[in-house]
Motif scaffolding. Structure first.
Motif, PDB file in Angstrom:
ATOM      1  N   GLY A   1       2.350 -10.332  22.197  1.00 13.24           N
ATOM      2  CA  GLY A   1       1.034 -10.098  23.104  1.00 13.24           C
ATOM      3  C   GLY A   1       1.062  -9.002  23.748  1.00 13.24           C
ATOM      4  N   ARG A   2       1.778  -8.046  23.148  1.00 11.06           N
ATOM      5  CA  ARG A   2       1.833  -6.447  23.552  1.00 11.06           C
ATOM      6  C   ARG A   2       0.658  -5.885  23.312  1.00 11.06           C
ATOM      7  N   PRO A   3       0.018  -4.638  23.781  1.00 12.64           N
ATOM      8  CA  PRO A   3      -1.241  -4.003  23.366  1.00 12.64           C
ATOM      9  C   PRO A   3      -0.829  -2.992  22.298  1.00 12.64           C
ATOM     10  N   ILE A   4      -0.181  -3.596  21.023  1.00 16.50           N
ATOM     11  CA  ILE A   4       0.179  -2.835  19.903  1.00 16.50           C
ATOM     12  C   ILE A   4      -0.369  -3.377  18.761  1.00 16.50           C
ATOM     13  N   VAL A   5      -0.659  -2.353  17.766  1.00 17.50           N
ATOM     14  CA  VAL A   5      -0.690  -3.191  16.325  1.00 17.50           C
ATOM     15  C   VAL A   5       0.385  -2.595  15.539  1.00 17.50           C
ATOM     16  N   GLU A   6       1.346  -3.285  14.682  1.00 17.18           N
ATOM     17  CA  GLU A   6       2.192  -2.696  14.031  1.00 17.18           C
ATOM     18  C   GLU A   6       1.673  -2.688  12.683  1.00 17.18           C
ATOM     19  N   GLY A   7       2.014  -1.630  12.125  1.00 20.64           N
ATOM     20  CA  GLY A   7       1.487  -1.353  10.652  1.00 20.64           C
ATOM     21  C   GLY A   7       2.688  -1.250   9.715  1.00 20.64           C
ATOM     22  N   PHE A   8       2.683  -2.037   8.651  1.00 22.51           N
ATOM     23  CA  PHE A   8       3.864  -1.938   7.820  1.00 22.51           C
ATOM     24  C   PHE A   8       3.387  -1.407   6.438  1.00 22.51           C
ATOM     25  N   PHE A   9       4.065  -0.540   5.819  1.00 23.98           N
ATOM     26  CA  PHE A   9       3.780  -0.126   4.652  1.00 23.98           C
ATOM     27  C   PHE A   9       4.925  -0.058   3.595  1.00 23.98           C
ATOM     28  N   GLY A  10       4.738  -0.345   2.249  1.00 20.24           N
ATOM     29  CA  GLY A  10       6.053  -0.497   1.175  1.00 20.24           C
ATOM     30  C   GLY A  10       5.674   0.503   0.106  1.00 20.24           C
ATOM     31  N   GLY A  11       6.728   0.514  -0.622  1.00 21.56           N
ATOM     32  CA  GLY A  11       6.557   0.972  -1.923  1.00 21.56           C
ATOM     33  C   GLY A  11       6.344   2.427  -2.060  1.00 21.56           C
ATOM     34  N   ARG A  12       5.696   2.575  -2.971  1.00 19.43           N
ATOM     35  CA  ARG A  12       4.840   3.988  -3.344  1.00 19.43           C
ATOM     36  C   ARG A  12       3.798   4.441  -2.287  1.00 19.43           C
ATOM     37  N   LEU A  13       3.285   3.479  -1.555  1.00 18.03           N
ATOM     38  CA  LEU A  13       2.344   3.916  -0.475  1.00 18.03           C
ATOM     39  C   LEU A  13       3.209   4.549   0.439  1.00 18.03           C
ATOM     40  N   ALA A  14       4.205   3.813   1.002  1.00 16.41           N
ATOM     41  CA  ALA A  14       5.172   4.552   2.091  1.00 16.41           C
ATOM     42  C   ALA A  14       5.681   5.842   1.565  1.00 16.41           C
ATOM     43  N   ARG A  15       5.961   5.731   0.400  1.00 14.74           N
ATOM     44  CA  ARG A  15       6.529   7.190  -0.047  1.00 14.74           C
ATOM     45  C   ARG A  15       5.462   8.362   0.026  1.00 14.74           C
ATOM     46  N   ASP A  16       4.334   7.916  -0.423  1.00 21.51           N
ATOM     47  CA  ASP A  16       3.326   8.974  -0.334  1.00 21.51           C
ATOM     48  C   ASP A  16       2.808   9.159   1.072  1.00 21.51           C
ATOM     49  N   LEU A  17       2.939   8.248   1.898  1.00 21.85           N
ATOM     50  CA  LEU A  17       2.449   8.753   3.126  1.00 21.85           C
ATOM     51  C   LEU A  17       3.645   9.537   3.908  1.00 21.85           C
TER      52      LEU A  17
END
Ligand SMILES: Cc1cc2nc3c(=O)[nH]c(=O)nc-3n(C[C@H](O)[C@H](O)[C@H](O)COP(=O)(O)OP(=O)(O)OC[C@H]3O[C@@H](n4cnc5c(N)ncnc54)[C@H](O)[C@@H]3O)c2cc1C
Length: 413
Positions: free
Chosen positions: A291-307
């Motif tokens: 219920g917190r005022p948060i959005v948790e973004g999750f990234f994996g694999g090649r996308l996470a590496r690029d970011l």
């Protein structure tokens, strides 16, 4: 250089090293845990931002009903939240009901093909079992990038099939990292102590570190595979079998960004949104966890590496662009990145969790095998069916400590 002598040295104060340490402490053994960082917990890390404990490493008590950390967290007075995960409760707002049914069916067909291949003992890349005609392949591969930290072309079907999950996923309100760190309270850690060499050529084993030498009759190596495979920590005499098995179990990459949301009430709590449903390089967004005022973004694999390569700000920008595409441009000024992980760039992790490369499903048992009954191995990658998780790490840590105790008992007879 100073030299300190112990019965047992544990290397690495992550979930595995802490679990091993707790077992050794209970048995009254003279030991020490050497840790390169200034904190314990390793890939279990709760950061407090704007008064909220946020897990930038492990967050879910997977298989919560049989996960040892559930009881440990509750015994420590922490709160286990049993709200089902958005991916099991189907609270997913990125697709219509019809699309969700289609996607679930495509995923099920893919999983059946993988299970069938594994039954026949064939170890192929899991990507071989995608149906080239299926329009859901992009999202199926995205799911692998979150679950394995790598796309399906990097994943051994036999290893994946060994993973045991009962689909019960709980959380610790104060943070999974908090729970694991608390379990280590009062254990004998030496922090800021980077191990470079484990010399097992003599009658005792010597760990060479940035804080001098530590000598012991037995050593538990509870390090990530990335560190063993790249020989940042070396063995003398060399142990090519360990280096090779660790290289077969690389750490895939998963990263998180925590976005603070202004006037968050219009976002439905505990729901999930995929940025795109027709591609692999997309984020999964968990709205208002607890219920917190948060959005948790999750990234994996090649996308996470690029970011990671693009720099920390790239995670927030990418997430806000994907969210604005769904929720409208007005959401942009209401979102602000307050915490980001970069596990690949982290020198003591160099990734997030292990997966077996195609053909390397047997590497977990080889990595876990003790050497000369005095050099023991632990860590999530050593777990045959709970690999990549904090409870898998726990179990391997306890098993390594038990093996040390057994070997000490038999050497006394
Ligand atoms: C983004 C993310 C999300 C995740 N989500 C989940 C989840 O929801 N549920 C779940 O169960 N698991 C999850 N995991 C995985 C889980 O965090 C790990 O599997 C687990 O914490 C690994 O524990 P470990 O003890 O095996 O390794 P680590 O935690 O990596 O511990 C190894 C320790 O060794 C230390 N070290 C490294 N090099 C040296 C050196 N040279 N000398 C001395 N010390 C050294 C490290 O600093 C570290 O403290 C997630 C991980 C990440 C990164």
């Amino acid at each position: 250089m100073t030299s300190s002598v112990f019965d047992v040295v544990v290397i690495g104060a992550g979930a595995a090293g802490i679990a091993a340490g707790r077992r050794l402490a209970d048995a009254g053994v003279n030991f020490v845990i050497l840790e390169a960082r200034s904190r314990v917990g390793g890939r279990a890390w709760t950061a407090t931002k704007e008064g909220m404990p946020l897990d930038l490493g492990c967050g879910w008590l997977h298989s919560g009903d049989r996960n040892p950390w559930t009881k440990i967290a509750e015994a420590a007075g922490l709160t286990v939240d049993r709200t089902p995960a958005p991916w099991t409760s189907r609270r997913d707002i990125s697709m219509s009901d019809a699309e969700r049914r289609e996607f679930d069916a495509a995923m099920e067909r893919f999983n059946r093909r993988v299970a069938e291949a594994a039954k026949q003992g064939k170890d192929h890349p899991a990507a071989d079992y995608l149906d080239p005609e299926d329009s859901w392949n992009g999202l199926i591969d995205a799911i692998s990038s979150y679950a394995n930290g790598a796309e399906l072309d990097q994943i051994s079907v036999l290893d994946w099939q060994n993973y045991a999950d009962d689909n019960v996923n709980w959380r610790v309100l104060e943070g999974y990292g908090t729970a694991i760190g608390r379990y280590g309270s009062n254990l004998p850690f030496v922090l800021d102590c980077t191990v470079t060499l484990i010399d097992h050529s003599g009658r005792t084993i010597r760990a060479e570190t940035s804080r001098g030498n530590f000598t012991a009759k037995a050593v538990i190596v509870a390090l990530p595979t990335s560190v063993i495979a790249t020989e940042i920590v070396r063995f003398s005499p060399p142990l090519p079998i360990k280096v090779e098995s660790a290289a077969g179990l690389p750490l895939g990459l998963a990263d998180k960004v925590m976005l603070a949301v202004e006037r968050a009430d219009d976002l439905p709590a505990e729901t999930r949104l995929f940025g795109k449903i027709d591609r692999t390089a997309t984020g999964a967004y968990h709205f208002r966890p607890f219920g917190r005022p948060i959005v948790e973004g999750f990234f994996g694999g090649r996308l996470a590496r690029d970011l990671e390569e693009a720099g920390e700000a790239a995670f927030g920008q990418f997430a806000i662009d994907e969210l604005a595409a769904h929720l409208g441009g007005d959401i942009r000024p209401r979102l602000r990145a307050i915490a980001v992980s970069a596990w690949h760039r982290d020198p003591f992790a160099r990734g997030s969790y292990s997966h077996a490369l195609p053909g390397k499903a047997g590497a977990r048992a080889t990595l876990a095998d003790p050497v000369d009954d005095r050099l023991f191995f632990a860590g999530e990658a050593c777990s045959l069916e709970s690999f990549s998780t904090a409870h898998g790490a726990f179990e391997t840590g306890v098993a390594a400590a038990e093996a040390v105790l057994k070997s000490r008992a038999s050497s006394r007879q």
